[in-house]
Design a protein around this motif. Sequence first.
Motif, short mmCIF file in Angstrom:
data_model
loop_
_atom_site.label_atom_id
_atom_site.label_comp_id
_atom_site.label_asym_id
_atom_site.label_seq_id
_atom_site.Cartn_x
_atom_site.Cartn_y
_atom_site.Cartn_z
N HIS A 61 -8.11 8.64 -1.94
CA HIS A 61 -7.39 7.40 -1.62
C HIS A 61 -8.28 6.23 -1.22
O HIS A 61 -7.79 5.25 -0.69
CB HIS A 61 -6.36 7.67 -0.51
CG HIS A 61 -6.96 8.15 0.79
ND1 HIS A 61 -6.30 9.02 1.61
CD2 HIS A 61 -8.13 7.89 1.39
CE1 HIS A 61 -7.05 9.27 2.67
NE2 HIS A 61 -8.15 8.58 2.55
N ARG A 119 -3.11 7.34 -8.84
CA ARG A 119 -4.08 7.44 -7.74
C ARG A 119 -4.34 6.08 -7.10
O ARG A 119 -4.56 5.98 -5.89
CB ARG A 119 -5.39 8.06 -8.25
CG ARG A 119 -6.27 8.55 -7.10
CD ARG A 119 -7.35 9.47 -7.62
NE ARG A 119 -8.30 8.75 -8.42
CZ ARG A 119 -9.28 8.01 -7.93
NH1 ARG A 119 -9.45 7.89 -6.63
NH2 ARG A 119 -10.13 7.39 -8.73
N TYR A 151 -2.65 3.71 1.14
CA TYR A 151 -3.59 4.10 2.21
C TYR A 151 -4.26 2.85 2.81
O TYR A 151 -4.28 2.66 4.03
CB TYR A 151 -4.64 5.08 1.67
CG TYR A 151 -5.66 5.42 2.73
CD1 TYR A 151 -5.34 6.30 3.76
CD2 TYR A 151 -6.91 4.81 2.75
CE1 TYR A 151 -6.25 6.58 4.77
CE2 TYR A 151 -7.82 5.07 3.75
CZ TYR A 151 -7.47 5.97 4.76
OH TYR A 151 -8.38 6.23 5.76
N VAL A 178 -1.67 5.42 -4.68
CA VAL A 178 -1.96 6.17 -3.45
C VAL A 178 -3.01 5.40 -2.62
O VAL A 178 -2.88 5.26 -1.40
CB VAL A 178 -2.48 7.59 -3.80
CG1 VAL A 178 -2.97 8.32 -2.56
CG2 VAL A 178 -1.39 8.40 -4.50
N ASP A 216 -0.41 12.56 0.23
CA ASP A 216 -1.20 11.44 0.75
C ASP A 216 -0.34 10.18 0.83
O ASP A 216 -0.35 9.45 1.85
CB ASP A 216 -2.40 11.21 -0.19
CG ASP A 216 -3.52 10.48 0.50
OD1 ASP A 216 -3.33 9.30 0.80
OD2 ASP A 216 -4.59 11.08 0.75
N ALA A 217 0.44 9.94 -0.23
CA ALA A 217 1.31 8.74 -0.23
C ALA A 217 2.32 8.83 0.89
O ALA A 217 2.59 7.84 1.59
CB ALA A 217 1.99 8.61 -1.59
N TYR A 237 -1.51 13.91 -4.24
CA TYR A 237 -1.19 12.47 -4.25
C TYR A 237 0.13 12.24 -3.50
O TYR A 237 0.26 11.29 -2.72
CB TYR A 237 -1.03 11.93 -5.67
CG TYR A 237 -2.28 11.93 -6.52
CD1 TYR A 237 -3.52 12.36 -6.03
CD2 TYR A 237 -2.25 11.47 -7.84
CE1 TYR A 237 -4.66 12.36 -6.83
CE2 TYR A 237 -3.38 11.45 -8.64
CZ TYR A 237 -4.58 11.91 -8.13
OH TYR A 237 -5.69 11.91 -8.92
#
Length: 296
Positions: A285, A240, A247, A243, A30-31, A27
């Motif tokens: 995401h 999540r 995205y 995130v 990705d963030a 996470y």
Amino acid sequence: MNIRATDTKAVPTGFAPASLSDKAATYALDAAKSIGRLAMRRVKRTADVVDSEYNLLHWQRTLSEKSWTRSASIVDFIAPRNSASDLRKVDNQICRVAADDYYRYRARALGELLARYTGDATDIIELGAGCGVNLLSLHLNHPDWRLRGFDIAPNGIAAGREIAAYYGLSDRISLDRIDLTDGTDPSYSAIRDKVVFTYFCIEQIPYDVRKVVDNIIAARPKRVINIEPTTELLNFTSPRDIVSFLYIRSVDYQTQLFSTLDDYERQGRVRILARDRMPFAPTIHNDGFLYCWEPT
Ligand SMILES: C[S@@+](CC[C@H](N)C(=O)[O-])C[C@H]1O[C@@H](n2cnc3c(N)ncnc32)[C@H](O)[C@@H]1O
């Protein structure tokens, strides 16, 4: 895992949930990537950007590679051998799963999911079908369904037609052109009284969501199933979902579809039959949300 590669019913069950540390690290990464995209090169998703990402890149590559000609079966084509493991959502749980295991599972899960909302219809239309991978998955689960896909991308349509012909399915699966933003597009007449779905298509049209919904309503389909990501329904107490929010903002996907439909329900223009969240997603995401509705 022991799975027969040609059978979507032989899907492994019991994927192991990802560990807390795996989730936290994934996470965070990705963030950070989304924040980087937001800071460095803010995407504005116009029709030209979509054309260059899908028609000229993704579907052009699909068309020129013709990987179906090297696939022993439809399942091998839609879930090619690929052991790259990633965090994915499977049966509502975040699991670390290999790509090919996920896509075999997804083919069956999509067939089961849609069948819950299509009623007794066997003539099903996908708007924004790309090269028809969802239609192939649905065919595997519902060989009696007649499937039609529409898309704006000529290369997606050409690839989809070649794939259907290659597997001898041109009488069951067809692909044609539509521009969903154009209410006068003649292909809109095909959806009258039919069950139609979108799958991660309206996400690509953030500049015209209301117009697309208006066009669909005006074409008088029997029922519509929208499966699309959004920021509207995210829960900001969930890491999540934060995130996902970052995205979706960083790639400029749509953010108004479901509030538009809620609004239209209040105005009496549509009747919403179901609101749901997708139990599966290939990444952490970008879950889809599902609204099933009918014009009144
Ligand atoms: C993310 S892809 C999804 C394709 C397919 N639904 C799938 O799940 O494989 C989005 C698709 O929407 C199509 N699309 C974008 N804008 C469109 C428009 N105005 N009319 C019709 N299709 C459009 C793109 O060409 C692309 O094929």
